[in-house]
Design a protein around this motif. Structure first.
Motif, mmCIF file in Angstrom:
data_model
loop_
_atom_site.group_PDB
_atom_site.id
_atom_site.type_symbol
_atom_site.label_atom_id
_atom_site.label_comp_id
_atom_site.label_asym_id
_atom_site.label_seq_id
_atom_site.Cartn_x
_atom_site.Cartn_y
_atom_site.Cartn_z
ATOM 1 N N ALA A 47 -29.218 -43.183 -47.111
ATOM 2 C CA ALA A 47 -29.395 -44.159 -47.745
ATOM 3 C C ALA A 47 -28.994 -45.476 -47.393
ATOM 4 C CB ALA A 47 -28.763 -44.017 -49.277
ATOM 5 N N THR A 48 -27.971 -45.753 -46.576
ATOM 6 C CA THR A 48 -27.619 -47.026 -46.019
ATOM 7 C C THR A 48 -27.969 -47.380 -44.597
ATOM 8 O OG1 THR A 48 -25.518 -46.378 -45.638
ATOM 9 C CG2 THR A 48 -25.826 -46.959 -47.952
ATOM 10 N N GLY A 49 -28.376 -46.394 -43.941
ATOM 11 C CA GLY A 49 -28.554 -46.644 -42.398
ATOM 12 C C GLY A 49 -27.329 -46.440 -41.602
ATOM 13 N N ASN A 50 -26.116 -46.196 -42.397
ATOM 14 C CA ASN A 50 -24.753 -46.157 -41.665
ATOM 15 C C ASN A 50 -24.958 -44.664 -40.823
ATOM 16 O OD1 ASN A 50 -22.485 -46.762 -40.786
ATOM 17 N ND2 ASN A 50 -21.351 -46.507 -42.652
ATOM 18 N N LYS A 51 -23.850 -44.621 -39.879
ATOM 19 C CA LYS A 51 -23.689 -43.594 -39.155
ATOM 20 C C LYS A 51 -22.138 -43.267 -38.827
ATOM 21 C CE LYS A 51 -27.952 -44.304 -36.074
ATOM 22 N NZ LYS A 51 -28.265 -45.327 -36.812
ATOM 23 N N ALA A 52 -21.859 -41.980 -38.536
ATOM 24 C CA ALA A 52 -20.463 -41.590 -38.303
ATOM 25 C C ALA A 52 -20.187 -42.193 -37.034
ATOM 26 C CB ALA A 52 -20.296 -40.202 -37.984
ATOM 27 N N PRO A 53 -18.692 -42.720 -36.968
ATOM 28 C CA PRO A 53 -18.232 -43.569 -35.940
ATOM 29 C C PRO A 53 -18.632 -42.818 -34.250
ATOM 30 C CG PRO A 53 -16.581 -43.401 -37.677
ATOM 31 C CD PRO A 53 -17.600 -42.555 -37.991
ATOM 32 N N MET A 54 -18.487 -41.293 -34.582
ATOM 33 C CA MET A 54 -18.789 -40.825 -33.188
ATOM 34 C C MET A 54 -20.074 -40.930 -32.899
ATOM 35 S SD MET A 54 -18.422 -36.760 -34.808
ATOM 36 C CE MET A 54 -18.443 -36.104 -33.197
ATOM 37 N N VAL A 55 -21.110 -41.056 -33.783
ATOM 38 C CA VAL A 55 -22.477 -41.505 -33.188
ATOM 39 C C VAL A 55 -22.678 -43.042 -32.959
ATOM 40 C CG1 VAL A 55 -25.031 -41.251 -34.142
ATOM 41 C CG2 VAL A 55 -23.035 -39.479 -34.562
ATOM 42 N N TYR A 57 -20.771 -45.112 -32.290
ATOM 43 C CA TYR A 57 -19.995 -45.792 -30.955
ATOM 44 C C TYR A 57 -20.256 -45.148 -29.802
ATOM 45 C CZ TYR A 57 -17.854 -48.426 -34.888
ATOM 46 O OH TYR A 57 -17.710 -49.129 -36.093
ATOM 47 N N ALA A 58 -21.118 -44.146 -29.815
ATOM 48 C CA ALA A 58 -21.398 -43.186 -28.456
ATOM 49 C C ALA A 58 -21.603 -43.958 -27.278
ATOM 50 C CB ALA A 58 -22.677 -42.497 -28.869
ATOM 51 N N ASP A 59 -22.047 -45.187 -27.542
ATOM 52 C CA ASP A 59 -22.510 -46.061 -26.095
ATOM 53 C C ASP A 59 -21.496 -46.951 -26.033
ATOM 54 O OD1 ASP A 59 -24.725 -44.425 -25.747
ATOM 55 O OD2 ASP A 59 -26.084 -45.599 -27.041
ATOM 56 N N ALA A 60 -20.238 -46.953 -26.869
ATOM 57 C CA ALA A 60 -19.217 -47.923 -26.897
ATOM 58 C C ALA A 60 -17.595 -47.329 -26.575
ATOM 59 C CB ALA A 60 -19.219 -49.035 -27.896
ATOM 60 N N PRO A 61 -17.422 -46.741 -25.509
ATOM 61 C CA PRO A 61 -16.441 -45.712 -25.345
ATOM 62 C C PRO A 61 -15.186 -46.531 -25.624
ATOM 63 C CG PRO A 61 -17.554 -45.980 -23.381
ATOM 64 C CD PRO A 61 -18.417 -46.629 -24.290
ATOM 65 N N ALA A 62 -15.061 -47.723 -25.392
ATOM 66 C CA ALA A 62 -13.654 -48.444 -25.693
ATOM 67 C C ALA A 62 -13.630 -48.643 -27.258
ATOM 68 C CB ALA A 62 -13.742 -49.788 -25.051
ATOM 69 N N LYS A 63 -14.664 -48.912 -27.908
ATOM 70 C CA LYS A 63 -14.731 -49.083 -29.299
ATOM 71 C C LYS A 63 -14.355 -47.639 -30.043
ATOM 72 C CE LYS A 63 -15.249 -50.341 -33.665
ATOM 73 N NZ LYS A 63 -14.355 -51.053 -34.325
ATOM 74 N N LEU A 64 -14.730 -46.357 -29.534
ATOM 75 C CA LEU A 64 -14.622 -45.224 -29.979
ATOM 76 C C LEU A 64 -13.112 -44.748 -29.828
ATOM 77 C CD1 LEU A 64 -15.594 -42.757 -31.786
ATOM 78 C CD2 LEU A 64 -16.399 -41.656 -29.632
ATOM 79 N N ALA A 65 -12.734 -45.149 -28.557
ATOM 80 C CA ALA A 65 -11.020 -45.072 -28.189
ATOM 81 C C ALA A 65 -10.150 -45.637 -28.970
ATOM 82 C CB ALA A 65 -10.929 -45.361 -26.569
ATOM 83 N N TYR A 66 -10.589 -46.812 -29.442
ATOM 84 C CA TYR A 66 -9.631 -47.591 -30.440
ATOM 85 C C TYR A 66 -9.737 -47.144 -31.858
ATOM 86 C CZ TYR A 66 -7.499 -51.504 -32.726
ATOM 87 O OH TYR A 66 -6.653 -52.060 -33.563
ATOM 88 N N GLU A 67 -10.888 -46.701 -32.372
ATOM 89 C CA GLU A 67 -10.954 -45.910 -33.567
ATOM 90 C C GLU A 67 -9.864 -44.792 -33.349
ATOM 91 O OE1 GLU A 67 -13.096 -46.293 -36.545
ATOM 92 O OE2 GLU A 67 -13.153 -48.202 -35.608
ATOM 93 N N ASN A 68 -9.791 -43.990 -32.506
ATOM 94 C CA ASN A 68 -8.880 -42.795 -32.131
ATOM 95 C C ASN A 68 -7.547 -43.132 -32.165
ATOM 96 O OD1 ASN A 68 -11.081 -40.845 -32.504
ATOM 97 N ND2 ASN A 68 -11.241 -40.972 -30.021
#
Length: 199
Positions: A47-55, A57-68
């Protein structure tokens, strides 16, 4: 006047589970009561166009690593040693979220949420498999087959959809989302602000 903290909740969010483990002390300090509103995270995303972090930030590995990294910090800070990422993640939570509506209708939502959170985030069970769900619930104080059967009732399906639509209408775009009165807070890193709002 009783203070209430509302949590927009879906078992599919590991961060929602982590927040719930940290909430008892916050609720004790503030004297607030917790209200859990079962919603479907996938429906909120759609409904909002949002996505799970793993999706997202798939093209921003540094951001995904920071989330982890933030997740690990939260786990360590709160001593959540039993937490494990579910090996079947992401899990389709439609059935167990409808189960939450059934549990709410039967007055056992808190116990249901505790049990299913353990199954998802400590025991690593495949909680989108109806046989697994029924067996686990039966082993944890519920009538698994009966509860599972009720998830197919039109009123139960409709209530979960209504909850989800209402959460989106109030501004929710992901989970965990908290409401203190009409004020919204998103994510486990907002618990300090939540506590201030309740204080």
């Amino acid at each position: 006047m009783t203070k209430t903290l509302e949590l927009i909740f879906d078992f599919g969010s590991p961060n929602a589970n982590l927040c719930m483990k940290a909430l008892p002390e916050l609720l004790d300090r503030t004297g607030a009561d917790l209200t859990i509103t079962p919603c479907l995270l996938g429906g909120i995303f759609k409904a909002t166009g949002n996505k799970a972090p793993m999706v997202q930030y798939a093209d921003a590995p540094a951001k995904l690593a920071y989330e982890n990294l933030e997740m690990r910090r939260f786990i360590e800070r709160h001593g959540l040693t039993k937490f494990r990422i579910n090996p079947h993640f992401p899990v389709n939570t439609l059935t167990i979220m409808r189960g939450a509506i059934v549990a709410e209708d039967e007055g056992v939502l808190d116990d249901y949420v505790d049990a299913v959170n353990r199954a998802m985030w400590e025991e690593g069970l495949k909680m989108d498999d109806p046989e697994v769900i029924a067996a686990y619930l039966s082993a944890n104080g519920f009538d698994g087959p009966a509860l599972l059967a009720r998830t197919q009732e039109p009123a139960i399906k409709a209530k979960l959809a209504q909850n989800t639509e209402a959460a989106v209408a109030r501004g929710a775009f992901g989970i965990p989302t908290f409401f203190v009165r009409d004020e919204m807070f998103f994510g486990k890193d907002r618990l300090t602000q939540v506590e201030e709002a309740l204080g």
